[in-house]
Design an enzyme around this catalytic site. Structure first.
Site, PDB file in Angstrom:
ATOM      1  CG  PHE A  22       5.390   2.994   0.210  1.00 35.34           C
ATOM      2  CD1 PHE A  22       6.497   2.598   0.943  1.00 35.34           C
ATOM      3  CD2 PHE A  22       4.620   4.040   0.677  1.00 35.34           C
ATOM      4  CE1 PHE A  22       6.845   3.250   2.119  1.00 35.34           C
ATOM      5  CE2 PHE A  22       4.952   4.700   1.843  1.00 35.34           C
ATOM      6  CZ  PHE A  22       6.065   4.302   2.573  1.00 35.34           C
ATOM      7  CB  ALA A  56       3.661   6.474  -6.391  1.00 35.07           C
ATOM      8  CG  PHE A  57       9.852   8.547  -7.626  1.00 33.51           C
ATOM      9  CD1 PHE A  57       9.504   9.889  -7.631  1.00 33.51           C
ATOM     10  CD2 PHE A  57      11.076   8.178  -8.161  1.00 33.51           C
ATOM     11  CE1 PHE A  57      10.358  10.851  -8.165  1.00 33.51           C
ATOM     12  CE2 PHE A  57      11.941   9.126  -8.693  1.00 33.51           C
ATOM     13  CZ  PHE A  57      11.579  10.466  -8.693  1.00 33.51           C
ATOM     14  CD  GLU A  58      10.229   3.526  -7.119  1.00 33.02           C
ATOM     15  OE1 GLU A  58      11.170   4.128  -6.573  1.00 33.02           O
ATOM     16  OE2 GLU A  58       9.084   3.448  -6.607  1.00 33.02           O
ATOM     17  CB  VAL A  81       1.452   9.393  -2.726  1.00 32.10           C
ATOM     18  CG1 VAL A  81       2.536  10.216  -2.044  1.00 32.10           C
ATOM     19  CG2 VAL A  81       2.014   8.643  -3.929  1.00 32.10           C
ATOM     20  CB  ALA A  85       5.761  14.586   9.694  1.00 30.94           C
ATOM     21  CB  THR A  86       9.019  14.924   5.495  1.00 36.96           C
ATOM     22  OG1 THR A  86       8.636  13.841   4.644  1.00 36.96           O
ATOM     23  CG2 THR A  86       9.496  14.396   6.840  1.00 36.96           C
ATOM     24  CG  HIS A  88       8.943  11.536   0.579  1.00 38.58           C
ATOM     25  ND1 HIS A  88      10.096  11.382  -0.152  1.00 38.58           N
ATOM     26  CD2 HIS A  88       8.205  10.420   0.356  1.00 38.58           C
ATOM     27  CE1 HIS A  88      10.057  10.225  -0.786  1.00 38.58           C
ATOM     28  NE2 HIS A  88       8.917   9.627  -0.498  1.00 38.58           N
ATOM     29  CG  PHE A 113      -2.580   9.812 -11.934  1.00 41.74           C
ATOM     30  CD1 PHE A 113      -1.231   9.601 -11.718  1.00 41.74           C
ATOM     31  CD2 PHE A 113      -3.321  10.440 -10.947  1.00 41.74           C
ATOM     32  CE1 PHE A 113      -0.620  10.016 -10.539  1.00 41.74           C
ATOM     33  CE2 PHE A 113      -2.726  10.860  -9.770  1.00 41.74           C
ATOM     34  CZ  PHE A 113      -1.378  10.645  -9.563  1.00 41.74           C
TER      35      PHE A 113
END
Length: 153
Positions: A22, A56-58, A81, A85-86, A88, A113
């Site tokens: 992503f 990134a979450f994975e 990341v 607008a949310t 998340h 990181f």
């Protein structure tokens, strides 16, 4: 008095790199920077292994698998990341940060990181090799230093 400090010598060391697909344009730039840093500090290309993950979450799960394999002197997590607008962004950036730190503490392998958490795409681009340097390069240097520092204890 004894002072401990990691050296930036990496002959014979092996590193795993995890990159989020992503925002792949940013991840690719960070990856190039990390590979450049590792090679400049003496890591042979065959001692660099790369795993692409969806986002990134994975990363923490694959970081844990790599670290527990005991094949790597360090693991480097790279990606971006970018705030939208949310909320998340807040959830993902918080969880990946905690996850990466937790893997490092649990396995005693340096898990670095190198995930950018920015408000805009422009900020991410700046940190992936333009105005603000390349954070992938910096993450790789940190991995080398930490891998050597851990050998002192």
């Amino acid at each position: 008095m004894r002072v401990y400090e990691g050296k930036l010598i990496s002959k014979g060391q092996k590193f795993g790199i995890i990159v989020g697909r992503f925002n792949e344009f940013i991840g690719g730039k960070l990856l190039s920077g990390a590979i450049d840093a590792l090679k400049r500090h003496g890591v042979d290309e065959e001692n660099i292994e790369i795993a692409w993950v969806p986002g990134a979450f994975e990363m923490p799960l694959i970081a844990k698998k790599m670290a527990k394999s005991q094949k790597y002197d360090g693991v480097i997590c790279l990606g971006a990341v970018i705030r939208g607008a949310t909320p998340h962004f807040d959830y993902v950036s918080s969880e990946v940060t905690k996850g990466v730190a937790s893997v490092s503490l649990e396995t005693e392998v340096p898990v670095i990181f190198g995930v950018l958490t920015t408000d805009t795409i422009e900020q991410a681009i700046e940190r992936a090799g333009t105005k603000a340097g390349n954070k992938g390069f910096e993450a790789a240097v940190t991995a080398i230093e930490m891998a050597n520092l851990l050998k002192e204890f």
